[in-house]
Write a protein that holds these residues in place. Structure first.
Motif, PDB file in Angstrom:
ATOM      1  N   THR A 396     104.645  16.007  63.624  1.00 20.17           N
ATOM      2  CA  THR A 396     105.670  15.680  64.553  1.00 20.17           C
ATOM      3  C   THR A 396     107.294  15.726  63.967  1.00 20.17           C
ATOM      4  N   ASP A 397     107.425  15.283  62.734  1.00 15.91           N
ATOM      5  CA  ASP A 397     108.721  15.107  62.226  1.00 15.91           C
ATOM      6  C   ASP A 397     109.111  16.242  61.179  1.00 15.91           C
ATOM      7  N   LEU A 398     108.078  17.097  60.935  1.00 20.60           N
ATOM      8  CA  LEU A 398     108.352  18.028  60.055  1.00 20.60           C
ATOM      9  C   LEU A 398     109.385  19.193  60.355  1.00 20.60           C
ATOM     10  N   PRO A 399     109.431  19.496  61.630  1.00 24.66           N
ATOM     11  CA  PRO A 399     110.322  20.544  62.054  1.00 24.66           C
ATOM     12  C   PRO A 399     111.600  19.839  62.186  1.00 24.66           C
ATOM     13  N   TYR A 400     111.931  18.661  61.978  1.00 26.47           N
ATOM     14  CA  TYR A 400     113.515  17.982  62.214  1.00 26.47           C
ATOM     15  C   TYR A 400     113.843  17.408  60.927  1.00 26.47           C
ATOM     16  N   ILE A 401     113.209  17.387  59.952  1.00 19.35           N
ATOM     17  CA  ILE A 401     113.554  16.889  58.668  1.00 19.35           C
ATOM     18  C   ILE A 401     114.871  17.276  57.995  1.00 19.35           C
ATOM     19  N   ARG A 407     115.804  10.722  60.773  1.00 21.75           N
ATOM     20  CA  ARG A 407     114.959   9.813  59.820  1.00 21.75           C
ATOM     21  C   ARG A 407     113.620   9.818  60.650  1.00 21.75           C
ATOM     22  N   ALA A 408     112.664   9.921  59.850  1.00 19.48           N
ATOM     23  CA  ALA A 408     111.196   9.864  60.395  1.00 19.48           C
ATOM     24  C   ALA A 408     110.803   8.434  60.517  1.00 19.48           C
ATOM     25  N   ARG A 438     105.713  21.791  52.869  1.00 20.64           N
ATOM     26  CA  ARG A 438     104.528  21.679  53.671  1.00 20.64           C
ATOM     27  C   ARG A 438     104.154  20.251  52.987  1.00 20.64           C
ATOM     28  N   SER A 439     103.607  19.631  53.907  1.00 18.31           N
ATOM     29  CA  SER A 439     103.285  17.920  53.918  1.00 18.31           C
ATOM     30  C   SER A 439     101.985  17.461  54.614  1.00 18.31           C
ATOM     31  N   ILE A 440     101.167  16.712  53.884  1.00 12.43           N
ATOM     32  CA  ILE A 440     100.188  16.337  54.755  1.00 12.43           C
ATOM     33  C   ILE A 440     100.151  14.581  54.608  1.00 12.43           C
ATOM     34  N   LEU A 441     100.246  14.225  55.743  1.00 13.25           N
ATOM     35  CA  LEU A 441     100.406  12.663  56.025  1.00 13.25           C
ATOM     36  C   LEU A 441      99.454  11.745  54.953  1.00 13.25           C
ATOM     37  N   ASN A 442     100.418  10.887  54.359  1.00 12.77           N
ATOM     38  CA  ASN A 442      99.387  10.061  53.134  1.00 12.77           C
ATOM     39  C   ASN A 442      98.741  10.817  52.255  1.00 12.77           C
TER      40      ASN A 442
END
Length: 453
Positions: A396-401, A407-408, A438-442
């Protein structure tokens, strides 16, 4: 009517109508004139050819039988439409009955003496065309009644003027239709713009009809522009809210600390109060400087000192800044970069960008986590990877960082301004470099920087 009468015949409407009608009518008149001249030239040429052929026959008969006997061979022409008179030494030797009926004959003969080519005479409200042939002692006059041709051309002219009036009417009607087609999308654009101006609401859009013309494309582009403006205005409001929030806290602390220091009953050490105020002031300056830097980079007003940089040296310089923090958090750092990899750019600005990425990798990492920095030369382009094993970023936050002050962490529990990644993107864009994430939560995050040069 799609417009009110008071608005329909505006200045621009009248101009368009006049231009359209003028072009349409002038083209029609040109075509009619061209048709008239072609028809008239064809008919008159046909009459002239007929007279010339008759003249040639008489000359051949005169040459064959002699002038004294030529009347015996052309007497049958009296029953036809030709008007013939032959004069030898100005004395008529042959005059057919058609010619005798013309009055006055002398006028025709006098004109034939003056003319060397075709001429016309009107007699008894009829038009006759003659061709003279003259030698020293001989003159032959051959004519023909061309009233039928002239009457036909007269009718053609009447039809021509009637068609002009019809064309003018058709041009005006066509102009009104074209005017409606032109002004309808313009009116829609005007109404939409007026609504946005009056209400301040950016959610209104132009009604688009799928006409596949220039106005269709213009409406689509304006709607896209309004979408972009709406997003930017929304972002601006959020930015102002975020800046206000981030400024309110340090300013409030400065105010409270100053009031306590000035209070007679306060036990606060003045030096400690000043240090606290100084710390809060630094936060404000950092925020404002970051915003100014991003604006200058995006507008191209910031000058870069471009030079050839050894990437390994740039990475080591950034790591030296965070060496103590990395050790304090027990983070395992792994660096892989060949000393022969070089990039072109501003050393200080690139160090600023990498420092922000390193700061995030440390700040949002897990205790005893890992940070991996690797650089490769792929297809003549340098690719730099910074990977951590931190908390990651949600989809959800990735496109806006990379947006300013985003701030997420909505609660702002983590220290930061929300400008770090915006500044990273702005600096890399100024260096014609790209940044991907690229990111994976946790699980962690990977930032990839691709240098074009």
């Amino acid at each position: 009517m799609f417009l009110k009468k008071s608005n329909f015949f505006s200045k621009i409407s009248i101009k368009i109508l006049l231009w359209y009608s003028a072009i349409f009518i002038s083209n029609a008149i040109f075509l009619f004139l061209l048709a008239y001249f072609i028809v008239s030239a064809t008919l008159r040429d046909k009459e002239s050819t007929s007279i010339s052929l008759e003249m040639e026959k008489i000359l051949l008969d005169a040459q064959k039988y002699g002038m004294s006997n030529v009347n015996k061979h052309i007497s049958h022409k009296e029953k036809e439409d030709f008007f013939i008179e032959i004069l030898v030494k100005n004395k008529p030797v042959y005059v057919n009955d058609n010619f005798k009926k013309l009055r006055p004959e002398s006028k025709i003969i006098e004109k034939a003496k003056l003319k060397n080519t075709f001429f016309t005479i009107k007699s008894n409200e009829r038009t006759f065309k003659f061709q003279p042939y003259k030698t020293k002692n001989l003159m032959i006059i051959v004519g023909k009644d061309v009233a039928g041709t002239e009457e036909l051309l007269e009718k053609f002219r009447e039809i021509f003027f009637g068609m002009i009036l019809f064309t003018m009417l058709l041009g005006i009607i066509g102009g009104l239709i074209a005017l409606r087609k032109i002004l309808l999308p313009i009116k829609s654009i005007t109404q939409t713009a007026q609504y946005i101006i009056n209400t301040g609401k950016l959610n209104e859009r132009i009604k688009v009809e799928n006409t596949q013309d220039e106005f269709y494309e213009l409406s689509i582009i304006i709607n896209k522009m309004l979408d972009k403006i709406e997003v930017l205005v929304k972002s601006l409001k959020e930015t102002i809210d975020n800046v206000a929030h981030d400024l309110r806290t340090p300013l409030t602390r400065i105010k409270i600390t100053s009031e306590l220091a000035l209070s007679d009953q306060s036990k606060l050490n003045p030096k400690e109060a000043l240090l606290s105020c100084l710390d809060e002031s630094d936060k404000i300056l950092t925020l404002l400087n970051a915003i100014v830097d991003i604006s200058q980079i995006e507008t191209g007003s910031l000058r870069l000192n471009i030079e050839k940089i050894q990437l390994k040296k740039l990475i080591d310089d950034v790591i030296d800044l965070y060496d103590y923090v990395i050790e304090e958090h027990g983070i395992n750092l792994n660096v892989k970069c060949d000393e022969n990899i070089f990039v072109y750019g501003d050393f200080n600005r690139l160090r600023q960008a990498l420092s922000n990425l390193m700061d995030n990798a440390v700040k949002y990492n897990k205790p005893n986590g890992k940070i991996s920095i690797k650089a490769f030369l792929i297809n003549s382009k340098v690719s730099l990877f910074i990977q951590d094993t931190g908390i990651g970023i949600s989809n959800t936050d990735l496109p806006y960082i990379f947006e300013r002050l985003y701030r997420a962490d909505k609660s702002r529990s983590k220290q930061g301004l929300g400008l770090g990644l915006s500044l990273v993107k702005a600096i890399l864009k100024a260096h014609e470099a790209k940044v991907k994430v690229r990111s994976i939560l946790n699980c962690g995050t990977i930032f990839c920087i691709i240098f074009q040069h």
